[in-house]
Design an enzyme around this catalytic site. Sequence first.
Site, short mmCIF file in Angstrom:
data_model
loop_
_atom_site.label_atom_id
_atom_site.label_comp_id
_atom_site.label_asym_id
_atom_site.label_seq_id
_atom_site.Cartn_x
_atom_site.Cartn_y
_atom_site.Cartn_z
N ASP A 298 3.41 0.98 13.53
CA ASP A 298 2.57 -0.40 13.30
C ASP A 298 3.25 -1.67 13.69
O ASP A 298 2.98 -1.91 14.53
CB ASP A 298 2.40 -0.71 11.46
CG ASP A 298 1.17 -0.16 11.08
OD1 ASP A 298 0.44 0.72 11.59
OD2 ASP A 298 1.39 -0.56 9.91
N ASP B 120 0.87 -1.39 -0.73
CA ASP B 120 -0.09 0.00 -0.20
C ASP B 120 0.71 1.27 -0.10
O ASP B 120 0.17 2.48 -0.38
CB ASP B 120 -0.91 0.12 1.05
CG ASP B 120 -0.33 -0.39 2.55
OD1 ASP B 120 1.07 -0.77 2.18
OD2 ASP B 120 -1.58 -0.27 3.55
#
Length: 894
Positions: free
Chosen positions: A482, A72
């Site tokens: 993350d 992404d």
Amino acid sequence: MRRTRILTAVLALAAGLLAGTPPALAAEPVEREVSIAADTYTWKNARIDGGGFVPGIVFNRKEKDLAYARTDIGGAYRWQQSTRTWTPLLDHVGWDDWGHTGVVSLASDSVDPDRVYAAVGTYTNSWDPGNGAVLRSADRGASWQKADLPFKLGGNMPGRGMGERLAVDPNKNSVLYLGAPSGKGLWRSTDSGATWSQVANFPNVGDYVQDPSDTSGYASDNQGIVWVTFDESTGTSGSATKTIYVGVADKENAVYRSTDAGATWQRLAGQPTGYLAHKGVLDAVNGHLYIAYSDKGGPYDGGKGRLWRYATATGTWTDISPVAEADTYYGFSGLTVDRQKPGTVMATAYSSWWPDTQIFRSTDSGATWTKAWDYTSYPNRENRYTMDVSSSPWLTWGANPSPPEQTPKLGWMTEALEIDPFDSDRMMYGTGATVYGTENLTDWDGGGKFTVKPMVRGLEETAVNDLASPPSGAPLLSALGDIGGFRHTDLTKVPPMMYTSPNFTSTTSLDFAESNPDTVVRVGNLDSGPHIAFSTDNGANWFAGTDPSGVSGGGTVAAAADGSRFVWSPQGTGVHHTTGFGSSWSASSGIPAGAIVESDRVDPKTFYGFKSGKFYVSTDGGATFTASAATGLPSGDSVRFKALPGTKGDVWLAGGASDGAYGLWHSTDGGATFTKLSNVGQADTIGFGKAAAGASYQTLYTSAEIGGVRGIFRSTDKGATWTRINDDAHQWGWTGAAITGDPRVYGRVYIATNGRGVIYGDTSDAGGGDDGGGGDGGGGTDPGPTPTGACAVTYTVTNQWSGGFQADVRLSNTGSGAWNGWSLSWSFPDGQTVSQMWNAEHTASGRSVTARNVGWNGNVAAGSSVSFGFTGNWSGSNGKPTGFKLGDQACTVN
């Protein structure tokens, strides 16, 4: 993991590119002409293996072992079967086009497997200032051409796991279709992706948005056209395929079809409603179009879902969902069929976060299903698989969950799942953190267990927020989005675990005590729990601190030079200071909330801060700050600054914006005054590393624009002259978050990327030395005087496929004098030709090729070398050249 993937990218960009009010215009010194020398670097990743969402995996259906993966925010990759690794394909994307590291779709041409396409663009809202593009390659991604689009694409937008939005006609491969977001409709190319036009008669641009109330434009964008699938049985080679299916983000009108090669389109009659069609996969052998539905666009959300089968010959719809609708708490995606055994279908429960994702498998076209795991007696479960994460042990997250949850998990956000079209036993699927795979999948059908392992080596997709390289202990500490961050004791190996106790979803800042590097502090984001942690063993083990009242996010943190105290500027409240390890905090005065904080690297009571154009100094351990009288600094907050180790009060500050003050500043009096370097046009990071041989000052590193060229630069003479150390093939999009040299290895630099992990580079100049010297810094390819003296050449074919190859050439100056420009000639023994060259210009006549330096790499010192690469064509044989000449001088061939 559900939200921070978005926030990581946004916060990283907000720190350097997009956030803050526009800086006021300020008068700056006129930038003087600057000479940029060049050096040859070897670039690698500090291995983490994965770390981010992989929403798409694409196998070529004509050539075995040819596969691609899209990420992404971290570019695209090609599978290398011989090494079982992924090769990055978009590292050439530069600063101005940083959004093109987000890949919304990939397509591999099954007529001509050398051709591959990527639809790129990261955000459809204002966060990405540029439009999207379709990249096309005729050499499997070794080189690319670009077709700009008149709209944006969203590789990191909601709905990015649906697809594929980009598709090549399997019968007439000059025809491609692209589904656009934002109400831009369906687009078509008839010249192999060179030009695109909207399919004006396509009846539906989509209407689904995740959150209409979102004023940022992120969750309120129309997710648009989400997949295109051809029925290859309705065409012949060289003629356009007649039947095409298109998925639209519209719960009432999700699937359309053309039966006349796109001339007209109709809503598919009798289709289910109330859901979005995430995937549409056609089994042309049995005449079945399978569709995976979810009530939301994903990849995070989705509470209900169905699987349907459409009979292309009769128009009959059959609900083949493996569970009753009432029993779903997830949407379906990850849809694939076994091309060797077309009645075999698989799908995933992509949004099943707890206790795990689920994978479903049918060998009878969806009539019956089995699950990858099931309950025996709740909460106990039995798995049809075993997991081996020994190559990426951090995938356990250091967790010890209670049943039915397990660690490592089978996955989450599992929108990409593909069975190898040539091997029924091999399957790969993407998760929010890695690519998993198996090579004994069919053991599932016989009641045995299949083995799941990471298949992700070479694919690095972390967003990096901060970096540190202490003078002792581990060479690299990282702060990541993350997955928190890692302590690398060996850059070539995957660390066993991310930081734990606590596990931050994203680490926003870290620091170590300069004279006591065993003391380390990190701060970060966590849904619930502390936002600060400390280590007394160089980051090997951690313990949580306590938060001041009001803390909502990590912010920035600084450790005193001796580790005796800390200053923290968290999100949600003002700057605080503490002695010891943060058992209690006191508010700092004289400095605004949200300031960036750093420590002096010599005086343990001196700390610095910056906010909105003002520099702040504390000499009492962070208790009180005083605003400096320094003027002319950037008025916004897109700034990074650091104090030099070993010298009190020596501070470097980088940052700014193009409509105001922007550059690199230096202070030698603890921030009382700053001098702007006139030879640096723009700079976004600053870091220090080991001094060059004979130099008295540490080496400087920056991501900057110098001499009109954007790149990664090094200076060994306090910024008087600069060397660009990366090249156009190694740019990695946006590199504005952090940079640091290694205090123990001259020339080694660590670079933070926004989606390609931690890049580190090593110089071929082992000893270091003067960075000065010619070159015009702005281009030009004419060499200077003909180089004299000895030379050596290493010619390496790095990749080869049918009719094409990629090669690297390393030219070494083995003489005693420097070269000011160079020209290298050779002849191919088998008639090969060069199709594209980087880091050099070339001319060719028949078998003969001459490569010349570009403007920034013409100067090659004695004992140094320069490298360039190219892609080429071959037929019959691909022998290596046996002789090379530097001007008229024959070179030794290694």
